[in-house]
Design a protein around this motif. Structure first.
Motif, PDB file in Angstrom:
ATOM      1  N   ASN A  52       0.826  -1.201   0.000  1.00  0.00           N
ATOM      2  CA  ASN A  52       0.000   0.000   0.000  1.00  0.00           C
ATOM      3  C   ASN A  52       0.865   1.258   0.000  1.00  0.00           C
ATOM      4  OD1 ASN A  52      -2.522  -1.265   0.040  1.00  0.00           O
ATOM      5  ND2 ASN A  52      -2.448  -1.536   2.264  1.00  0.00           N
ATOM      6  N   LYS A  53       0.211   2.396  -0.165  1.00  0.00           N
ATOM      7  CA  LYS A  53       0.929   3.677  -0.124  1.00  0.00           C
ATOM      8  C   LYS A  53       1.572   3.912   1.236  1.00  0.00           C
ATOM      9  CE  LYS A  53      -1.964   5.919  -3.616  1.00  0.00           C
ATOM     10  NZ  LYS A  53      -2.900   7.046  -3.896  1.00  0.00           N
ATOM     11  N   ASN A  54       0.948   3.359   2.287  1.00  0.00           N
ATOM     12  CA  ASN A  54       1.509   3.542   3.623  1.00  0.00           C
ATOM     13  C   ASN A  54       2.555   2.479   3.972  1.00  0.00           C
ATOM     14  OD1 ASN A  54      -0.033   1.274   3.984  1.00  0.00           O
ATOM     15  ND2 ASN A  54      -1.514   2.221   5.385  1.00  0.00           N
ATOM     16  N   GLY A  55       2.853   1.608   3.004  1.00  0.00           N
ATOM     17  CA  GLY A  55       3.895   0.614   3.206  1.00  0.00           C
ATOM     18  C   GLY A  55       3.434  -0.703   3.773  1.00  0.00           C
ATOM     19  N   SER A  56       2.146  -0.854   4.053  1.00  0.00           N
ATOM     20  CA  SER A  56       1.645  -2.118   4.594  1.00  0.00           C
ATOM     21  C   SER A  56       1.301  -3.073   3.458  1.00  0.00           C
ATOM     22  CB  SER A  56       0.403  -1.865   5.457  1.00  0.00           C
ATOM     23  OG  SER A  56      -0.631  -1.271   4.687  1.00  0.00           O
ATOM     24  N   LEU A  57       1.155  -4.346   3.800  1.00  0.00           N
ATOM     25  CA  LEU A  57       0.886  -5.363   2.800  1.00  0.00           C
ATOM     26  C   LEU A  57      -0.540  -5.270   2.260  1.00  0.00           C
ATOM     27  CD1 LEU A  57       2.504  -8.626   4.239  1.00  0.00           C
ATOM     28  CD2 LEU A  57       3.323  -7.227   2.336  1.00  0.00           C
ATOM     29  N   GLN A  58      -0.662  -5.457   0.957  1.00  0.00           N
ATOM     30  CA  GLN A  58      -1.962  -5.581   0.298  1.00  0.00           C
ATOM     31  C   GLN A  58      -2.087  -7.020  -0.163  1.00  0.00           C
ATOM     32  OE1 GLN A  58      -4.407  -3.287  -0.104  1.00  0.00           O
ATOM     33  NE2 GLN A  58      -5.702  -4.784  -1.148  1.00  0.00           N
ATOM     34  N   LEU A 174     -10.566 -22.783   2.555  1.00  0.00           N
ATOM     35  CA  LEU A 174      -9.661 -21.792   3.159  1.00  0.00           C
ATOM     36  C   LEU A 174      -8.223 -22.079   2.756  1.00  0.00           C
ATOM     37  CD1 LEU A 174      -8.443 -23.740   5.530  1.00  0.00           C
ATOM     38  CD2 LEU A 174     -10.376 -22.922   6.845  1.00  0.00           C
ATOM     39  N   SER A 175      -7.385 -21.071   2.954  1.00  0.00           N
ATOM     40  CA  SER A 175      -5.956 -21.249   2.701  1.00  0.00           C
ATOM     41  C   SER A 175      -5.358 -22.068   3.834  1.00  0.00           C
ATOM     42  CB  SER A 175      -5.256 -19.891   2.606  1.00  0.00           C
ATOM     43  OG  SER A 175      -3.844 -20.058   2.595  1.00  0.00           O
ATOM     44  N   TRP A 176      -4.544 -23.050   3.494  1.00  0.00           N
ATOM     45  CA  TRP A 176      -3.958 -23.930   4.498  1.00  0.00           C
ATOM     46  C   TRP A 176      -2.821 -23.240   5.256  1.00  0.00           C
ATOM     47  CZ3 TRP A 176      -5.654 -27.930   6.913  1.00  0.00           C
ATOM     48  CH2 TRP A 176      -4.792 -28.777   7.598  1.00  0.00           C
ATOM     49  N   VAL A 177      -2.131 -22.298   4.604  1.00  0.00           N
ATOM     50  CA  VAL A 177      -0.930 -21.703   5.187  1.00  0.00           C
ATOM     51  C   VAL A 177      -1.082 -20.207   5.449  1.00  0.00           C
ATOM     52  CG1 VAL A 177       1.501 -21.158   4.769  1.00  0.00           C
ATOM     53  CG2 VAL A 177       0.626 -23.419   4.183  1.00  0.00           C
ATOM     54  N   TRP A 178      -1.689 -19.479   4.509  1.00  0.00           N
ATOM     55  CA  TRP A 178      -1.615 -18.025   4.538  1.00  0.00           C
ATOM     56  C   TRP A 178      -2.801 -17.390   5.263  1.00  0.00           C
ATOM     57  CZ3 TRP A 178       3.028 -16.479   3.259  1.00  0.00           C
ATOM     58  CH2 TRP A 178       3.773 -17.249   2.374  1.00  0.00           C
ATOM     59  N   ASP A 179      -2.510 -16.337   6.029  1.00  0.00           N
ATOM     60  CA  ASP A 179      -3.566 -15.582   6.706  1.00  0.00           C
ATOM     61  C   ASP A 179      -4.128 -14.519   5.771  1.00  0.00           C
ATOM     62  OD1 ASP A 179      -1.959 -13.097   6.926  1.00  0.00           O
ATOM     63  OD2 ASP A 179      -0.748 -14.271   8.329  1.00  0.00           O
ATOM     64  N   GLY A 180      -5.090 -13.760   6.265  1.00  0.00           N
ATOM     65  CA  GLY A 180      -5.760 -12.763   5.435  1.00  0.00           C
ATOM     66  C   GLY A 180      -4.922 -11.563   5.082  1.00  0.00           C
ATOM     67  N   PHE A 181      -3.774 -11.382   5.738  1.00  0.00           N
ATOM     68  CA  PHE A 181      -2.874 -10.299   5.344  1.00  0.00           C
ATOM     69  C   PHE A 181      -2.123 -10.643   4.059  1.00  0.00           C
ATOM     70  CE2 PHE A 181      -2.425  -8.866  10.023  1.00  0.00           C
ATOM     71  CZ  PHE A 181      -3.569  -8.082   9.902  1.00  0.00           C
ATOM     72  N   HIS A 182      -2.146 -11.918   3.688  1.00  0.00           N
ATOM     73  CA  HIS A 182      -1.453 -12.363   2.479  1.00  0.00           C
ATOM     74  C   HIS A 182      -2.426 -12.831   1.389  1.00  0.00           C
ATOM     75  CE1 HIS A 182       1.677 -12.604   5.597  1.00  0.00           C
ATOM     76  NE2 HIS A 182       2.543 -12.399   4.617  1.00  0.00           N
ATOM     77  N   LEU A 223      -3.202 -11.569  15.661  1.00  0.00           N
ATOM     78  CA  LEU A 223      -3.855 -10.372  15.130  1.00  0.00           C
ATOM     79  C   LEU A 223      -4.366 -10.576  13.713  1.00  0.00           C
ATOM     80  CD1 LEU A 223      -1.327  -7.632  16.346  1.00  0.00           C
ATOM     81  CD2 LEU A 223      -3.544  -8.210  17.362  1.00  0.00           C
ATOM     82  N   GLU A 224      -3.849 -11.582  13.033  1.00  0.00           N
ATOM     83  CA  GLU A 224      -4.176 -11.777  11.619  1.00  0.00           C
ATOM     84  C   GLU A 224      -5.610 -12.283  11.454  1.00  0.00           C
ATOM     85  OE1 GLU A 224       0.168 -12.747  12.330  1.00  0.00           O
ATOM     86  OE2 GLU A 224      -1.786 -13.255  13.218  1.00  0.00           O
ATOM     87  N   PRO A 225      -6.278 -11.809  10.411  1.00  0.00           N
ATOM     88  CA  PRO A 225      -7.579 -12.381  10.060  1.00  0.00           C
ATOM     89  C   PRO A 225      -7.380 -13.676   9.275  1.00  0.00           C
ATOM     90  CG  PRO A 225      -7.040 -10.622   8.536  1.00  0.00           C
ATOM     91  CD  PRO A 225      -5.914 -10.671   9.547  1.00  0.00           C
ATOM     92  N   PHE A 226      -8.333 -14.579   9.380  1.00  0.00           N
ATOM     93  CA  PHE A 226      -8.284 -15.840   8.645  1.00  0.00           C
ATOM     94  C   PHE A 226      -9.591 -15.989   7.869  1.00  0.00           C
ATOM     95  CE2 PHE A 226      -5.215 -16.342  11.998  1.00  0.00           C
ATOM     96  CZ  PHE A 226      -4.165 -17.013  11.389  1.00  0.00           C
ATOM     97  N   PRO A 227      -9.576 -15.613   6.589  1.00  0.00           N
ATOM     98  CA  PRO A 227     -10.808 -15.681   5.790  1.00  0.00           C
ATOM     99  C   PRO A 227     -11.112 -17.103   5.342  1.00  0.00           C
ATOM    100  CG  PRO A 227      -8.999 -14.896   4.435  1.00  0.00           C
ATOM    101  CD  PRO A 227      -8.450 -15.054   5.823  1.00  0.00           C
TER     102      PRO A 227
END
Length: 252
Positions: A52-58, A174-182, A223-227
């Motif tokens: 993102n523009k603020n440097g966080s992961l999209q 669902l994703s087996w490995v990755w959280d919602g930040f990825h 803290l990560e979301p898990f979709p």
């Protein structure tokens, strides 16, 4: 003279056609090398997240859906549940900026179909499946970096008997490995149901309804979301039977 001119014209046209085919094949070969090189050094072990523009992961958004094709081994009983085997098509689409290219650089080639090991693919699993298999098919990659993957799958699920004798067959993708930040999830083509357009309905079973609903879970540890994508198929036993009786005119 006229015949000679026609022969020369056809010969020139054939040479031009062969030359055109050669350019197309050359472009596809160059494109295959480009995609393979883009995946060097295990690049495609990592999802195509951006910043993102603020440097966080999209996160990369995977649009996910299912099309029901056939049901087998569904036998209603007087118990609280029974099992069923479902044949479906998965529908997955996402974008990967690492795979963008200019078609002009590859003799106009704007679509590629790389091997399954040449691009990153979502590691989605069906959590409740007792048995699961996914066909090994190629994804389609467009010059924009958009990918489309539609593999056939087969899975065995538990279906729970309801008060009205219908059966609910719930399951979760669902994703087996990755959280919602990825890796984020969304409904494929905004469909909040399973596609029944190609469903082959068999005598004795009817699909009453389906659902596909997004859900996000948070755990106390993280803290990560898990979709996830929550699916359900509602089945009903019918009295339809295939008649084997022969009518007087010889037709069934």
């Amino acid at each position: 003279m006229a015949k000679q001119l026609i022969l020369v014209f056809l010969l020139c046209a054939g040479i031009a056609n062969v030359s055109s085919i050669g350019r197309v094949l050359d472009g596809l070969q160059k494109l295959a090398k480009f995609i393979t090189k883009a995946g060097d050094e295990d690049t495609f072990d990592v999802p195509p997240v951006t910043e993102n523009k603020n440097g966080s992961l999209q996160p990369v958004t995977v649009r996910y859906g299912l099309a029901l094709i056939q049901i087998e081994k569904f036998k209603p009983n007087n118990e609280a549940y029974t099992d069923a085997v479902f044949h479906m098509w998965e529908r997955q689409s996402w974008s990967d900026s690492r795979l963008r290219w200019n078609p002009k650089d590859f003799n106009g080639a704007s679509v590629a179909r790389p091997s399954q090991y040449s691009v990153w693919r979502p590691d989605l699993v069906i959590q409740e499946a007792f048995e699961f298999s996914r066909g090994s098919v190629q994804a389609v990659v467009y010059s924009s970096g958009h990918l489309l993957h539609i593999p056939p799958i087969k899975m065995k699920l538990r279906c729970y008997r309801q008060d009205n004798d219908d059966y609910n067959c719930p399951f979760t993708a669902l994703s087996w490995v990755w959280d919602g930040f990825h890796v984020a999830l969304d409904n494929y083509e905004n469909k909040q149901e399973i596609d029944l357009s190609d469903f082959i309905e068999l005598p004795g079973i009817t699909v009453v309804g389906t659902a596909a609903e997004l859900q996000t879970t948070y755990y106390p540890c993280c803290l990560e979301p898990f979709p996830s994508m929550q699916f359900n198929i509602t089945l009903r036993e019918t009295s339809d039977q295939i008649s084997n009786e022969i009518s007087p005119n010889g037709l069934k």
